[in-house]
Design an enzyme around this catalytic site. Structure first.
Site, PDB file in Angstrom:
ATOM      1  N   GLY A  33       4.390   6.105  -2.570  1.00  0.00           N
ATOM      2  CA  GLY A  33       5.210   6.492  -1.426  1.00  0.00           C
ATOM      3  C   GLY A  33       5.939   7.804  -1.646  1.00  0.00           C
ATOM      4  O   GLY A  33       6.240   8.521  -0.690  1.00  0.00           O
ATOM      5  N   ALA A  89       7.245   3.435  -3.726  1.00  0.00           N
ATOM      6  CA  ALA A  89       8.049   2.358  -3.143  1.00  0.00           C
ATOM      7  C   ALA A  89       8.473   1.419  -4.262  1.00  0.00           C
ATOM      8  O   ALA A  89       7.834   1.355  -5.317  1.00  0.00           O
ATOM      9  CB  ALA A  89       7.229   1.615  -2.097  1.00  0.00           C
ATOM     10  N   GLU A 124      -1.391   3.186  -6.212  1.00  0.00           N
ATOM     11  CA  GLU A 124      -1.316   1.853  -5.600  1.00  0.00           C
ATOM     12  C   GLU A 124      -2.463   0.954  -6.016  1.00  0.00           C
ATOM     13  O   GLU A 124      -2.310  -0.263  -6.127  1.00  0.00           O
ATOM     14  CB  GLU A 124      -1.302   1.970  -4.065  1.00  0.00           C
ATOM     15  N   GLU A 134       3.498  10.373  -0.755  1.00  0.00           N
ATOM     16  CA  GLU A 134       3.286  10.325   0.704  1.00  0.00           C
ATOM     17  C   GLU A 134       4.440  10.984   1.459  1.00  0.00           C
ATOM     18  O   GLU A 134       4.220  11.697   2.438  1.00  0.00           O
ATOM     19  CB  GLU A 134       3.115   8.866   1.153  1.00  0.00           C
TER      20      GLU A 134
HETATM   21  N1  DAK Z   1       9.360   0.508  -8.339  1.00  0.00           N
HETATM   22  C1  DAK Z   1      10.354  -0.107  -9.024  1.00  0.00           C
HETATM   23  N2  DAK Z   1      10.812   0.318 -10.213  1.00  0.00           N
HETATM   24  C2  DAK Z   1      10.233   1.397 -10.748  1.00  0.00           C
HETATM   25  C3  DAK Z   1       9.185   2.090 -10.116  1.00  0.00           C
HETATM   26  C4  DAK Z   1       8.748   1.609  -8.821  1.00  0.00           C
HETATM   27  N3  DAK Z   1       7.803   2.225  -8.119  1.00  0.00           N
HETATM   28  N4  DAK Z   1       8.810   3.117 -10.904  1.00  0.00           N
HETATM   29  C5  DAK Z   1       9.616   3.076 -11.983  1.00  0.00           C
HETATM   30  N5  DAK Z   1      10.476   2.045 -11.902  1.00  0.00           N
HETATM   31  C6  DAK Z   1      11.498   1.652 -12.847  1.00  0.00           C
HETATM   32  C7  DAK Z   1      10.888   0.936 -14.052  1.00  0.00           C
HETATM   33  O1  DAK Z   1      10.652  -0.420 -13.754  1.00  0.00           O
HETATM   34  C8  DAK Z   1      11.976   1.138 -15.085  1.00  0.00           C
HETATM   35  O2  DAK Z   1      13.012   0.235 -14.823  1.00  0.00           O
HETATM   36  P1  DAK Z   1      13.631  -0.713 -15.986  1.00  0.00           P
HETATM   37  O3  DAK Z   1      12.472  -1.428 -16.576  1.00  0.00           O
HETATM   38  O4  DAK Z   1      14.262   0.274 -16.940  1.00  0.00           O
HETATM   39  O5  DAK Z   1      14.615  -1.561 -15.282  1.00  0.00           O
HETATM   40  C9  DAK Z   1      12.501   2.525 -14.768  1.00  0.00           C
HETATM   41  O6  DAK Z   1      12.131   2.795 -13.420  1.00  0.00           O
HETATM   42  C10 DAK Z   1      11.901   3.609 -15.650  1.00  0.00           C
HETATM   43  O7  DAK Z   1      10.485   3.495 -15.557  1.00  0.00           O
HETATM   44  P2  DAK Z   1       9.524   3.474 -16.847  1.00  0.00           P
HETATM   45  O8  DAK Z   1      10.225   2.860 -18.003  1.00  0.00           O
HETATM   46  O9  DAK Z   1       8.235   2.880 -16.413  1.00  0.00           O
HETATM   47  O10 DAK Z   1       9.381   5.043 -17.112  1.00  0.00           O
HETATM   48  P3  DAK Z   1       8.158   5.804 -17.778  1.00  0.00           P
HETATM   49  O11 DAK Z   1       8.642   7.230 -17.918  1.00  0.00           O
HETATM   50  O12 DAK Z   1       7.641   5.103 -18.964  1.00  0.00           O
HETATM   51  O13 DAK Z   1       6.987   5.764 -16.668  1.00  0.00           O
HETATM   52  C11 DAK Z   1       6.046   5.966 -14.449  1.00  0.00           C
HETATM   53  C12 DAK Z   1       7.122   6.428 -15.464  1.00  0.00           C
HETATM   54  C13 DAK Z   1       6.381   6.638 -13.101  1.00  0.00           C
HETATM   55  C14 DAK Z   1       4.661   6.435 -14.899  1.00  0.00           C
HETATM   56  C15 DAK Z   1       6.052   4.435 -14.307  1.00  0.00           C
HETATM   57  O14 DAK Z   1       7.415   3.992 -14.102  1.00  0.00           O
HETATM   58  C16 DAK Z   1       5.234   3.922 -13.193  1.00  0.00           C
HETATM   59  O15 DAK Z   1       3.994   3.838 -13.296  1.00  0.00           O
HETATM   60  N6  DAK Z   1       5.888   3.549 -12.070  1.00  0.00           N
HETATM   61  C17 DAK Z   1       5.202   2.942 -10.927  1.00  0.00           C
HETATM   62  C18 DAK Z   1       4.445   3.976 -10.110  1.00  0.00           C
HETATM   63  C19 DAK Z   1       3.738   3.355  -8.929  1.00  0.00           C
HETATM   64  O16 DAK Z   1       2.891   2.461  -9.095  1.00  0.00           O
HETATM   65  N7  DAK Z   1       4.053   3.802  -7.731  1.00  0.00           N
HETATM   66  C20 DAK Z   1       3.435   3.288  -6.490  1.00  0.00           C
HETATM   67  C21 DAK Z   1       4.268   2.144  -5.955  1.00  0.00           C
HETATM   68  S1  DAK Z   1       3.522   1.432  -4.489  1.00  0.00           S
HETATM   69  C22 DAK Z   1       4.912   1.110   3.045  1.00  0.00           C
HETATM   70  C23 DAK Z   1       4.351   2.338   2.880  1.00  0.00           C
HETATM   71  C24 DAK Z   1       4.139   2.829   1.603  1.00  0.00           C
HETATM   72  C25 DAK Z   1       4.471   2.103   0.490  1.00  0.00           C
HETATM   73  C26 DAK Z   1       5.049   0.872   0.675  1.00  0.00           C
HETATM   74  C27 DAK Z   1       5.284   0.360   1.959  1.00  0.00           C
HETATM   75  N8  DAK Z   1       5.144   0.572   4.397  1.00  0.00           N
HETATM   76  C28 DAK Z   1       4.700   1.424   5.501  1.00  0.00           C
HETATM   77  C29 DAK Z   1       5.797  -0.619   4.635  1.00  0.00           C
HETATM   78  C30 DAK Z   1       4.228   2.663  -0.823  1.00  0.00           C
HETATM   79  C31 DAK Z   1       3.856   1.912  -1.892  1.00  0.00           C
HETATM   80  C32 DAK Z   1       4.005   2.448  -3.236  1.00  0.00           C
HETATM   81  O17 DAK Z   1       4.487   3.530  -3.466  1.00  0.00           O
END
Ligand code: DAK
Length: 258
Positions: free
Chosen positions: A109, A66, A132, A112
């Site tokens: 997400g 997400a 998360e 998921e």
């Molecule tokens: N959100 C926003 N931006 C993201 C992102 C994310 N999840 N993942 C990557 N990006 C963006 C980065 O910020 C970056 O943007 P700029 O800085 O260039 O503007 C761009 O994508 C490239 O990312 P990186 O520079 O970080 O790329 P790397 O290859 O170095 O790293 C990475 C890739 C995937 C390891 C890293 O980006 C990372 O750790 N990303 C976050 C992964 C994460 O934590 N995912 C879980 C998010 S929480 C819900 C149900 C479910 C959910 C929500 C609500 N409801 C029922 C309401 C789910 C929640 C989640 O998924």
């Protein structure tokens, strides 16, 4: 239909393809992506020329979760009263098989949504995880429930509590994914699998998918009873008559989806 963050096409007869298309954000799932994905999915579900749906992202990321930038300022009440939860759970309304074609990151997400699909074809490059916990939250779209069923409690705990990531090969060993392909083949393979399903009776496939999914929800005997009802229902269809007659007459079946 014009979408902002997804692309849709029909890459093969009977197959609807939806592609997350926010490459710069690694297909981070903001509200609009989720809304558009479900709109497209339900449109394919209603389209009688479509028998199966493939959901994919880019080679680098199926979806990195997400959109954290969208969630960073949100509080409890906004999350609870927003329409996000309804949107995420709309997935359960899709009656046709959905196949995830996963390459690169399938995190949070993203993981998921892949798990909510009926089958997963993964590229060798795929990485599955629920990071998360690193953000001070936990999976919220079925991760804690679906992962445990797919990989067992010990591994699910490790993935969710320590951000352990699974490679495509590990995911295959655990039975989380159906198959692993070379990086350039994952989408073709998913489309081929979808074509196989799309070539069958849509009513039989629908009843079968429904019965399999019930196994998640019901105690065994109730599940068996549920299956039996769907089985008997199939005997009320023209496709059952055609399928069995075609077998007896040694010819391919001509499905009417009725
Ligand atoms: N959100 C926003 N931006 C993201 C992102 C994310 N999840 N993942 C990557 N990006 C963006 C980065 O910020 C970056 O943007 P700029 O800085 O260039 O503007 C761009 O994508 C490239 O990312 P990186 O520079 O970080 O790329 P790397 O290859 O170095 O790293 C990475 C890739 C995937 C390891 C890293 O980006 C990372 O750790 N990303 C976050 C992964 C994460 O934590 N995912 C879980 C998010 S929480 C819900 C149900 C479910 C959910 C929500 C609500 N409801 C029922 C309401 C789910 C929640 C989640 O998924």
């Amino acid at each position: 239909m014009d979408y902002e963050h997804i692309l849709t096409e029909t890459p093969a007869p009977g197959v609807g393809l939806i592609r997350f298309n926010r490459p710069k954000a690694l297909n981070a799932l903001n509200s609009k992506v989720i809304q558009e994905t479900f709109d497209a999915m339900l449109a394919f579900d209603r389209d009688s020329s479509i028998g199966a749906i493939v959901l994919t992202g880019s080679d680098k990321a199926f979806a990195a979760g997400a959109d954290i930038k969208e969630m960073v300022e949100r509080n409890y009440v906004e999350m609870m009263t927003g329409d996000q939860l309804t949107d995420w759970s709309a997935f359960n309304k899709v009656s046709k098989p959905v196949i995830a074609a996963v390459s690169g990151f399938a995190l949070g997400g993203g993981c998921e949504i892949a798990m909510a699909c009926d089958m997963i074809v993964a590229s060798e490059t795929a990485v599955f995880g629920q990071p998360e916990i690193l953000l001070g939250i936990l999976p919220g779209a079925g991760g804690t429930q679906r992962l445990i069923r797919a990989v067992g409690k010990a591994t699910a705990m490790e993935i969710i509590l320590t951000d352990r990531r699974l490679s495509a090969q590990e995911a295959l060993q655990y039975g989380l994914v159906n198959r692993v392909t070379a990086p350039e083949e994952y989408l073709n393979e998913a489309i081929k699998l979808a074509q196989k399903v799309a070539g069958l009776s849509q009513v039989a496939v629908r009843l079968a998918k429904d019965a399999v999914n019930r196994a998640y929800e019901l105690p065994l005997q109730e599940g068996i009873n549920y299956e039996k009802r769907n089985f008997y229902l199939a005997f009320g269809t023209e496709d059952k008559k055609e399928g069995m007659t075609a077998f007896v007459e040694k010819r391919p079946a001509q499905w009417k989806h009725k």
